[in-house]
Write an enzyme that holds these catalytic residues in place. Sequence first.
Site, PDB file in Angstrom:
ATOM      1  N   HIS A 153       0.843  -0.765   0.113  1.00 59.07           N
ATOM      2  CA  HIS A 153       0.031   0.163   0.184  1.00 59.07           C
ATOM      3  C   HIS A 153       0.781   0.828   0.012  1.00 59.07           C
ATOM      4  O   HIS A 153       0.466   2.433   0.493  1.00 59.07           O
ATOM      5  CB  HIS A 153      -1.114   0.193   1.475  1.00 59.07           C
ATOM      6  CG  HIS A 153      -1.299  -1.493   1.366  1.00 59.07           C
ATOM      7  ND1 HIS A 153      -2.490  -1.310   0.828  1.00 59.07           N
ATOM      8  CD2 HIS A 153      -1.408  -3.014   2.143  1.00 59.07           C
ATOM      9  CE1 HIS A 153      -3.459  -2.381   1.374  1.00 59.07           C
ATOM     10  NE2 HIS A 153      -2.265  -3.083   1.841  1.00 59.07           N
ATOM     11  N   SER A 283      18.771  18.433 -14.750  1.00 64.78           N
ATOM     12  CA  SER A 283      17.748  19.803 -14.874  1.00 64.78           C
ATOM     13  C   SER A 283      18.562  21.022 -15.929  1.00 64.78           C
ATOM     14  O   SER A 283      19.814  22.428 -15.032  1.00 64.78           O
ATOM     15  CB  SER A 283      17.094  20.034 -13.299  1.00 64.78           C
ATOM     16  OG  SER A 283      16.449  21.698 -13.794  1.00 64.78           O
TER      17      SER A 283
END
Length: 479
Positions: A153, A283
């Site tokens: 989960h 980036s």
Amino acid sequence: MTERDRYSSPLAERYASRAMLELWSPNRRYGLWRKLWLALAESQKELGVDIPDEALAQMNASLDAIDFDAVAAYERRFRHDVMAHIHAFGDVAPAARGIIHLGATSAFVTDNGDLIQMRAGLELLRGKLVDALRELGAFARRWRAEPCLGYTHLQPAQLVTVGKRATLWMQDLLLDLADVEHRIATLPFRGVKGTTGTQASFLELFGGDHARVRRLDELVTHKMGFARSIAVAGQTYSRKVDAQLLGAVSGIAASAAKFASDLRMLQAFGEIEEPFETEQVGSSAMAYKRNPMRSERINSLARFVIELEGNANHTHSVQYFERTLDDSANRRLVIPESFLATDAILILLTNIAGGLEVHPARIRRRVEDELPFMATEAIIVSAVQAGMGRQEAHEHIRRHSVAAARALKDGESSRNDMLERLAADPAFRVPLDEVRRALEPRRFVGRAPEQVDEFLDEVVAPALAGFGEAAPTREEVRV
């Protein structure tokens, strides 16, 4: 127009391998058409059709001499690509002009050629699957016993090991490999079936001799490297076959996407990172960033491939009666691009798997933050052995674990201090050192290391045994 003035697929420019690009090139596709016409003519001659030896010789000598300008000129006249290629082939093999494509329909070359290309495409993907499995196998073996947090989960769960998690990725790819192997082994040829699949034109050619018509189908099928042709067909082979093949291809994409998604999260946790080149830029703005761009590209391409499988099923569902032509333009796009994109995905996966960077200190720190909560049962046993009642020990541990978790979440503590809280509690009569011994991470991974060994030795090794001992082919990620 120059090449910079027209659209070109990124799959060709940036991602797919040379081998896969060559497989789906015009030279390969239309060269196969000529080989099919030659196989048909040779087989017809063997069965008694009056075809001059010179015709076959000229056809054989001109298999690769495709004048694409001439083909384009013919297609502008005829508005029919197969007829354009028939005429262009006849120009370079004039002795065969009258017998090229004798008795056949367009699907004889288009369908049979597509099946040959798809089988070859599966063989290329199979080789890359084997490479990826070998890289992941070496990784799993190396990290077989390194404890790490398991997740269910998306929440921390019982510990596993770094290597055991890698075997889950491998198991998916092994299922894909088995599916690809099955499709390669069982893929039928369309063969020689005629305009609506009845072989009527060939029955006419052989004067009503059914045995020779059947033998013609067998001869052409075997000459083109297939063991059998499909038993019945309309004008085309059932497009269900395309859907099945693209199901196998999209299965590879889905498995790779699962791997890439897991890795992107692990990189966000700081536990494992994909390779990063010395001068690679993460980036344009944030110079410090090290983004999982290869895994992200896998996910991006995989979504594309997975959607194309549904496209093939849609195409199959609207092929009314013996055939409609609305499959043609669609298949020209869907089939090659499924293979090209999946080829690119496997190049990326193998590249990542061969250069994964594991950060054990970060993994252990994250384990230490969660392990005290997971080890409460072991701590309860130690407390009972020290003379406490089980329910009494449970209540003390419950109270201190809740407080420690809240302190972590509220920023009051930088680490899980549940053990120190227990040690400071005079009512909890277990020495801290004894509690710490109960929290050795390797005690909580079960049989994970042994499962890795068993999986690699008993499942993976036999599955890859037929592919030799060659080291994985590490193709360069182009951009």
